[in-house]
Design a protein around this motif. Structure first.
Motif, mmCIF file in Angstrom:
data_model
loop_
_atom_site.group_PDB
_atom_site.id
_atom_site.type_symbol
_atom_site.label_atom_id
_atom_site.label_comp_id
_atom_site.label_asym_id
_atom_site.label_seq_id
_atom_site.Cartn_x
_atom_site.Cartn_y
_atom_site.Cartn_z
ATOM 1 N N LYS A 23 -57.318 2.215 -4.588
ATOM 2 C CA LYS A 23 -56.529 2.821 -5.657
ATOM 3 C C LYS A 23 -55.943 4.161 -5.229
ATOM 4 O O LYS A 23 -54.790 4.484 -5.529
ATOM 5 N N THR A 24 -56.742 4.953 -4.523
ATOM 6 C CA THR A 24 -56.279 6.273 -4.086
ATOM 7 C C THR A 24 -55.070 6.152 -3.163
ATOM 8 O O THR A 24 -54.063 6.852 -3.325
ATOM 9 N N LYS A 27 -51.884 4.789 -5.084
ATOM 10 C CA LYS A 27 -51.250 5.807 -5.927
ATOM 11 C C LYS A 27 -50.433 6.790 -5.088
ATOM 12 O O LYS A 27 -49.340 7.197 -5.484
ATOM 13 N N LEU A 28 -50.964 7.166 -3.935
ATOM 14 C CA LEU A 28 -50.247 8.091 -3.065
ATOM 15 C C LEU A 28 -48.989 7.439 -2.502
ATOM 16 O O LEU A 28 -47.937 8.089 -2.387
ATOM 17 N N GLN A 29 -49.072 6.152 -2.164
ATOM 18 C CA GLN A 29 -47.891 5.452 -1.669
ATOM 19 C C GLN A 29 -46.819 5.347 -2.750
ATOM 20 O O GLN A 29 -45.620 5.474 -2.458
ATOM 21 N N LYS A 30 -47.229 5.134 -3.992
ATOM 22 C CA LYS A 30 -46.252 5.094 -5.087
ATOM 23 C C LYS A 30 -45.553 6.436 -5.249
ATOM 24 O O LYS A 30 -44.346 6.491 -5.514
ATOM 25 N N ARG A 31 -46.285 7.514 -5.079
ATOM 26 C CA ARG A 31 -45.674 8.849 -5.198
ATOM 27 C C ARG A 31 -44.655 9.073 -4.088
ATOM 28 O O ARG A 31 -43.573 9.641 -4.323
ATOM 29 N N GLY A 484 -45.003 -0.238 -8.047
ATOM 30 C CA GLY A 484 -46.090 -0.202 -9.020
ATOM 31 C C GLY A 484 -46.056 -1.287 -10.072
ATOM 32 O O GLY A 484 -46.924 -1.325 -10.953
#
Length: 597
Positions: A23-24, A27-31, A484
């Motif tokens: 998950k971590t 989420k960073l890749q989505k940002r 996402g």
């Protein structure tokens, strides 16, 4: 994260919270993906630096190269292979982009190309470099996924061959067109390093580490050879670097079409790795596009392969149509009662049919022939066990095309093979006796090549024509898993032609999620079918006793219940056809034949 978890993450590999790490990283890749779309380059570089320093990303990269990749048992020049759990934590602590270890040369291995006498060079990096490449790839991939062209499909999961074929069909289904079918000669061996690094335009630490991998050289049969161009096939990051080098091909071709004369929307460029087609209704535009492409490729250090580059028409000419990714794309003239209609309701006078190519059919026949020949002295159950995965994989790949007639022909060919196999084993027996021994009748079919295992379980040879024809739905434009929208990608995964029937049923039942960790399956994940009650304890091979788990979730469960590890469905049920393996370099191993180190 608490001190207790921190201590555990250093010393106990089995207790690592993989769900939290996944998950971590996601989420960073989505940002990074969203910052690229917004044009905030400064934020992108800061987030990429955060990714390269992320403990979660390093842990996932080490798990990938030491546990999941098929090449985990293949050593680089340092002789290190799959690491033990106690050795993985020290490797994680060594992974640093800023103060990296000196890059070692890759070990060159020559592997045969499917269906040819040629061999392909495969570069095997060290385990340390593979893991560090995985970390850098996690940082770079979201940025480039946000800018890659819509019709670029190679090495971009979950984009695949079927999306490329569907894009071609959409382009020609209303009107016959001219096609430039081209291939880039030795693409991965000749990419200009200077041009590639300039196009990356990244921060110094990332750029320097990539330069080190490109310039590391190779050890071939004990001799060191420097590398002046190309990306080594076999590296974790090599597919991404190749796509970056070829990014812009579609834009430069469309830039040659004047908007005042021919609308650019009428021109289509579909690229899969180093193979591509250019489609337009005007031959002059196609010939001009060929010249522009040759000029553009020369700036990247590449050139077109003359023997694999041709211009053809989809309907007319001596040899209409073309082959692409194992499919034959062609249009046929038909009468008014078989013709389709255009958007205005007018009869077209032709039909667009996409079938398995003749070369693909011959390769499949040869593979079946070789298997039957090599199993002449083995039991019927062994022959069936070897043939079934080959048949299922080939049919799954071609089930999106007009393949029903071809499937019937392949079954007839396979019947002749198995009949000769059976007759050879019993030369003194009559046809009726042989048929009764090896073929059994069922309700809907008289001839079924069947046998029984020692426990009484029946095994039957899978027939090609049992595969249901399911049309593939092309993915949306520039959509990416990094956006996402997990609901959209989960639904597409459950309809993917690359996934076996049993996995699809389990995905639907579980809502696209792993039963153990609860994470949504993504297309590049590796999964395994698990028996809820292990077979060693009396569990049956029924759907009610099956569940789909991530490979690492399955390994953790197997250690607790004492069962043996299961089969990876991507290795068994979805063997990729040889024509796809031959159409691109071997670079990754999420499926058999992809060869990632």
């Amino acid at each position: 994260m608490s001190r207790n978890i921190t201590n555990r993450r250093v010393y106990d590999w089995k207790a690592v919270p993989w769900r939290k790490l996944e998950k971590t990283v996601f989420k960073l890749q989505k940002r990074i993906y969203r910052a690229t779309q917004q044009g905030n380059k400064r934020l992108v570089r800061r987030l990429q630096g955060l990714m390269t320093r992320s403990w979660s990303a390093k842990m996932i990269a080490v798990r990938q190269v030491t546990q999941q990749n098929q090449g985990k048992k293949t050593a680089g020049v340092d002789g290190v292979t799959a690491l033990k759990p106690s050795e993985r934590q020290p490797l994680v602590r060594q992974l640093r982009v800023e103060k990296r270890k000196k890059v070692q040369p890759t070990r060159r291995v020559w592997i045969p190309k499917p269906g040819r006498n040629e061999k392909r060079p495969l570069g095997i990096p060290t385990m340390y470099d593979r893991a560090l490449q995985g970390v850098v790839k996690m940082a770079l991939e979201p940025e480039w996924e946000a800018v890659f062209e819509a019709n670029s499909y190679g090495f971009r999961r979950p984009r695949g061959c079927h999306d490329a074929i569907e894009a071609i069909f959409t382009s020609i289904k209303i009107k016959p067109k001219w096609v430039l079918d081209a291939d880039i000669a030795k693409c991965f061996d000749k990419i200009d390093h200077r041009v590639l690094l300039k196009k990356l335009n990244n921060t110094s630490p990332i750029r320097n580490v990539i330069r080190g991998w490109l310039k590391a050289g190779v050890m071939d049969r004990g001799l060191f050879q420097p590398i002046e161009a190309g990306t080594p096939q076999g590296g974790v990051i090599s597919p991404l670097l190749a796509n970056i080098a070829l990014h812009g091909l579609e834009a430069v071709v469309k830039g040659t079409v004047p908007k005042t004369i021919n609308d650019q929307t009428k021109l289509t460029v579909v690229r899969y790795a180093d193979d591509f087609v250019v489609i337009h209704e005007n031959r002059e535009v196609i010939e001009r596009a060929k010249e522009v492409i040759q000029e553009w490729l020369s700036k990247v250090g590449l050139e077109l392969k003359a023997e694999k580059t041709r211009i053809s028409h989809t309907l007319n000419g001596e040899e209409p149509g073309f082959d692409f990714l194992g499919f034959n794309v062609r249009q046929y003239k038909v009468g008014r009662y078989h013709s389709g209609k255009n958007t205005h309701g007018n009869l077209l006078g032709f039909k667009t049919l996409i079938k398995p190519s003749q070369k693909a059919i011959e390769r499949h026949k040869e593979k079946l022939r070789n298997v039957v020949k090599s199993h002449r002295a083995l039991p019927q159950t062994a022959l069936i066990a070897k043939l079934n995965p080959i048949i299922r994989g080939w049919c799954n790949y071609y089930r999106t095309a007009v393949s029903k007639e071809v499937f019937g022909e392949m079954d007839e060919f396979l019947w002749r093979l198995t009949w000769r196999w059976a007759k050879r084993r019993h030369p003194n027996k009559g046809p009726a006796w042989v048929a009764e021994k090896y073929w059994k009748s069922e309700k809907n079919r008289q001839w079924n090549f069947k046998s029984k295992l020692k426990d009484g379980t029946e095994v039957k040879l899978t027939r090609h024509d049992e595969t249901e024809i399911i049309r593939h739905i092309k993915m949306k434009g520039t959509a990416s898993p990094m956006d996402g929208n997990l609901v959209y990608w989960s639904k597409r995964l459950r309809k993917s032609p690359d996934v076996g029937t049993r996995v699809i049923k389990l995905l639907k039942r579980q809502g696209g999620k792993c039963e153990r960790c609860g994470l949504t399956f993504r297309d590049n994940d590796r999964w395994e079918v698990d028996h809820i009650l292990p077979t060693s304890l009396g569990g049956k091979d029924w759907y009610t006793n099956l569940q789909l788990l991530h490979d690492y979730c399955h390994h953790a469960k197997s250690e607790t219940d004492g069962s043996r590890g299961g089969r990876t469905l991507r290795d068994i049920e979805t063997e990729e056809p040889d024509e796809v393996k031959a159409s691109r370099p071997v670079l990754k191993t999420s499926r058999p034949g992809d060869g990632q180190a």
